[in-house]
Design an enzyme around this catalytic site. Structure first.
Site, mmCIF file in Angstrom:
data_model
loop_
_atom_site.group_PDB
_atom_site.id
_atom_site.type_symbol
_atom_site.label_atom_id
_atom_site.label_comp_id
_atom_site.label_asym_id
_atom_site.label_seq_id
_atom_site.Cartn_x
_atom_site.Cartn_y
_atom_site.Cartn_z
ATOM 1 N N ASP A 1 0.863 -1.174 0.000
ATOM 2 C CA ASP A 1 0.000 0.000 0.000
ATOM 3 C C ASP A 1 0.909 1.237 0.000
ATOM 4 O O ASP A 1 2.141 1.132 0.083
ATOM 5 C CB ASP A 1 -0.966 -0.024 1.195
ATOM 6 C CG ASP A 1 -2.199 0.850 0.923
ATOM 7 O OD1 ASP A 1 -2.163 1.674 -0.013
ATOM 8 O OD2 ASP A 1 -3.204 0.719 1.646
HETATM 9 C C1 BGC Z 1 -5.034 3.219 0.140
HETATM 10 C C2 BGC Z 1 -5.206 2.223 -0.961
HETATM 11 C C3 BGC Z 1 -5.020 2.857 -2.303
HETATM 12 C C4 BGC Z 1 -3.673 3.551 -2.336
HETATM 13 C C5 BGC Z 1 -3.346 4.177 -3.679
HETATM 14 C C6 BGC Z 1 -3.789 4.047 -0.017
HETATM 15 O O1 BGC Z 1 -3.750 5.067 0.908
HETATM 16 O O2 BGC Z 1 -5.016 2.548 1.380
HETATM 17 O O3 BGC Z 1 -6.461 1.611 -0.861
HETATM 18 O O4 BGC Z 1 -5.118 1.896 -3.312
HETATM 19 O O5 BGC Z 1 -3.653 4.541 -1.327
HETATM 20 O O6 BGC Z 1 -4.120 5.252 -3.969
#
Ligand code: BGC
Length: 762
Positions: free
Chosen positions: A287
């Protein structure tokens, strides 16, 4: 075209390769990637593990990538997100393909969570439809639109089981149940990926956030999770596994720790379980800066946490660049091996191969597509239907709904004429200004004989400091220049002059979602006052409740004549709400997450275990498991939802009550539509394992069917169960069923079932 592309083309001819996603011939893919990797430097291999963003999406972490162009040219990028439109994607791809030494195309990703530009209801709303075909269709439309805009790798579905409505991201998932969650996970993967990943209309899906992200303590985002393995396996892991079994291309590791080790560096999770036990053969992406965040978790410095992640089985590092900047050093120091880098690199390249990128890196950069495929009338129609089907009717006294199409309606509330809050959380690719406000929808659908007049009545919240936190992506809570009293009086005057009051109230979009947790899940005080005052007028009061979470709305439930839960409905919000309010569509949604009476009951969900001192019903009994100041039962149970019509359940018929081994049990029930409207009913089947080697839940969803019934019509709904359906993870984490007695329950919701006991022997 540069030389390297010519070499590729020649190679293809030489190898005679026909790239076909699902039936990719593994030997051919291996040969291709072996040859390619044979020409890659160590730095280029590490480059493939790097996912960057120039910042076009939502930068949720502390970093945004820099030097994007030179990194692309230097072959230091495996994937990118936050870039869209065929033109921009082509330019990006050109930098990688035409200008880097080996011309390896990049993955182009995005968060397409509930629709791309045609925004559908938030996932928790979509789940409430219990309609797998519909959910698959919304994912299909999303894939078609996103790929038309150049994006072919999606950070969805989010399948985290969530039982804590304080947690803002409960909005983004399917709710509390592992069985339903697994069905939805499969439907979404099918919808995004289709049956051919190389098709220009399909995108690679990512199941997230692996794992247990929804179990953050106290409902506070990014917080610690801690649970027993037996709970993980039986309750939280099934939807991830379902997505993997459905062939999802990638997995995103979560921010939280799992058994004391952050997911992005957890070898047990990312290798032993995911690959060795479950056989996942795609790649794992972290993530947003979750590798770097392990420093704050206390796992060491950037070099240490990056090495830990690679060794654990993480293949791609989102934005943080710990891989890019430290892995070479770790290799020199013997902290990681070249094989580990190669394995991760191979997995990323395999994804590109499966997507057909080596054959044609520009297959998703077709300038003619956005106009043809995005925000089409047909897509908006899907959004309108999906929204209507996601609504849950929680109360309808005196059949106030559907509304008559004559007379006068006072449409009030801070969300009644609003465009900024219709799309819901995590809809960065949607444009709020294209959404249909409720007032407009009521005018579109109501017809000429009905007079709809509007007054705001109250602010979403009067709290300026609170509004500041919510308004980070634009004005969501718009604090009016008029005083609260002035707004209220205007609404009350209108109410007095009208036959019925419809109040559209609830949460602003950014009151749920990432980093939007609440310790108080009631309506903000400004709106409570409005509802109380409206109720005092004595006019029939229809509450249309928007929220990204189950809310504690006991008081509003009491005061309302009718209560319709509409979540955040998406781009067609107003039309869909009007369709349902005026009866063009009879609501059929059922809750997939329990609504508590108050936060003190949390966690409260239907799949609870018994205690040794269970209390029968809600009457307080000393020395039983209960509360002094609240009932055990929630405000609304999982599976609950009404219709404008009535459904009568016959007595369930069991094909037999004594079964052996691989025999199967048929449970049939007659459902009759006894009311005045055609409608749809979600018939639910639950089981309970009465005696087992470990404690088991008092109810587990094991089947559901959504049936359409015309007025007066009866249909027989039949479920078939096998012993496999009764299997669970035992103390040794073996997935087995245990012979004995089982209660089998059928009904319209988890708290309203008829049952019988069957015995099932080996
Ligand atoms: C979120 C994810 C997301 C990623 C990219 C993160 O903060 O937890 O769900 O895919 O950002 O945008």
């Amino acid at each position: 075209m540069k030389v390297n592309r010519l070499i590729f083309a020649a190679l293809w001819v030489l190898l005679g390769v026909q790239v076909q996603a699902q039936n990719t011939d593994k030997a051919e893919m291996d040969a291709y990637i072996n040859e390619l990797m044979g020409r890659m430097t160590l730095q280029e291999k590490i480059g493939q593990l790097n996912l960057i963003t120039p910042g076009g999406g939502i930068p949720t972490g502390s970093a945004v990538s820099t030097g994007v162009e030179s990194k692309l040219k230097d072959g230091l990028v495996g994937g990118i997100f936050g870039v869209s439109s065929p033109e921009k994607v082509r330019q990006t791809q050109e930098l990688a393909v035409e200008e880097s030494r080996l011309g390896i195309p990049v993955l182009v990703g995005s968060d397409v969570i509930h629709g791309y530009k045609t925004t559908f209801p938030i996932p928790l709303g979509l789940a409430s439809s219990w309609d797998m075909e519909l959910i698959e269709k919304t994912a299909r439309v999303a894939a078609k639109e996103a790929t038309a805009d150049g994006i072919f790798w999606n950070f969805s579905p989010m399948v985290d089981i969530a039982r804590d409505p304080r947690w803002g991201r409960i909005a983004e998932g399917a709710g509390e149940d592992p069985f339903l969650g697994s069905e939805i996970a499969k439907a979404m993967v099918r919808g995004y990926q289709g049956d051919d990943l190389t098709s220009p209309n399909t995108m690679m899906a990512t199941v997230k956030h692996f794992a247990l992200y929804g179990a953050s303590e106290a409902g506070r985002d990014y917080n610690t999770t801690d649970m027993s393995r037996i709970r993980m396996f039986n309750e939280y892991l099934p939807p991830y596994k379902a997505a993997i079994d459905a062939g999802v291309g990638s997995v995103m590791s979560s921010f939280n720790d799992v058994d004391g080790i952050p997911a992005s560096g957890n070898k047990w999770l990312l290798t032993d379980l995911l690959r060795d036990q479950w056989g996942f053969d795609g790649f794992v992406v972290s993530d947003y800066t979750s590798v770097n965040e392990m420093i704050a978790h206390g796992m060491g410095d950037l070099q240490a946490v990056s090495a830990l992640s690679l060794k654990a089985g993480l293949d791609m590092d989102m934005v943080g660049e710990g891989f890019l900047t430290t892995l070479e050093k770790s290799l020199k120091e013997g902290k990681i091996t070249e094989d580990e880098i190669e394995l991760a690199c191979r997995r990323v390249l395999e994804a590109k191969y499966k997507l057909g990128l080596f054959e044609d890196p520009y297959r998703y950069a077709d300038d003619s597509r956005p106009k043809k495929d995005i925000l089409t009338k047909a897509n908006r129609q899907v959004a309108r239907e999906a929204a209507a089907r996601s609504f849950v009717l929680l109360k309808n006294e005196m059949h106030t709904l559907p509304l008559s199409q004559s007379g006068s309606i006072a449409l009030v509330g801070p969300l009644a004429n609003d465009k900024n809050n219709m799309l819901g959380t995590w809809a960065p690719t949607g444009n709020p200004q294209l959404s249909i406000p409720v007032l407009e929808g009521m005018e579109n659908v109501g017809g000429r004989k009905v007079k709809v007049r509007y007054a705001k009545g109250a602010n979403i919240s009067d709290d300026v400091e609170f509004a500041k936190k919510v308004n980070v992506f634009g004005t969501r809570i718009d604090i009016d220049k008029r005083s609260a009293e002035e707004m209220l009086n205007e609404a009350l005057e209108l109410a007095e002059q009208s036959d019925v009051v419809v109040a559209v109230i609830g949460e602003a979009t950014e009151m749920s979602g990432e980093s939007a947790n609440r310790t108080d899940i009631t309506l903000p005080e400004s709106q409570k006052k409005l509802v109380r005052a409206l109720a005092k007028t004595g006019k029939p009061l229809v509450l249309v409740m928007m929220s990204g979470r189950p809310m504690a709305i006991g008081e509003e439930y009491e005061l309302a004549t009718s209560l319709l839960q509409v979540w955040h409905p998406g781009v067609e919000a107003g039309n869909a709400i009007a369709d349902v309010l005026f009866g063009a569509y009879n609501p059929s949604g059922k809750l997939t997450a329990t609504f508590p009476h108050n936060v003190g009951q949390i966690p409260v969900h239907y799949r609870m275990k018994n205690t040794g001192r269970p209390q029968d019903g809600d009457t307080f009994m000393k020395f039983k498991s209960n509360y002094l100041d609240a009932p055990n039962s929630p405000l609304f149970a999982f599976g609950y939802g009404l219709s404008y019509t009535d459904f009568d359940y016959g007595k369930p018929v069991f094909s037999q009550t004594k079964l052996k081994g691989n025999e199967s049990l048929k449970v049939s029930v007659d459902i009759t539509n006894t009311g005045n409207f055609d409608g749809e009913e979600v018939v639910q089947l639950y089981t309970r394992d009465l005696v087992a080697s470990v404690t088991r839940p008092v109810k587990e969803l094991k089947g559901f069917q959504k049936v359409a019934l015309k007025r007066g019509e009866t249909k027989t709904v039949t479920f078939e169960l096998t012993a496999e359906d009764l299997a669970f993870y035992n103390f040794n984490l073996e997935f087995r069923w245990e012979p004995g007695d089982f209660e089998i329950m059928v009904g319209p919701s988890s708290d309203n079932v008829q049952s019988a006991v069957v015995s099932w022997e080996k």
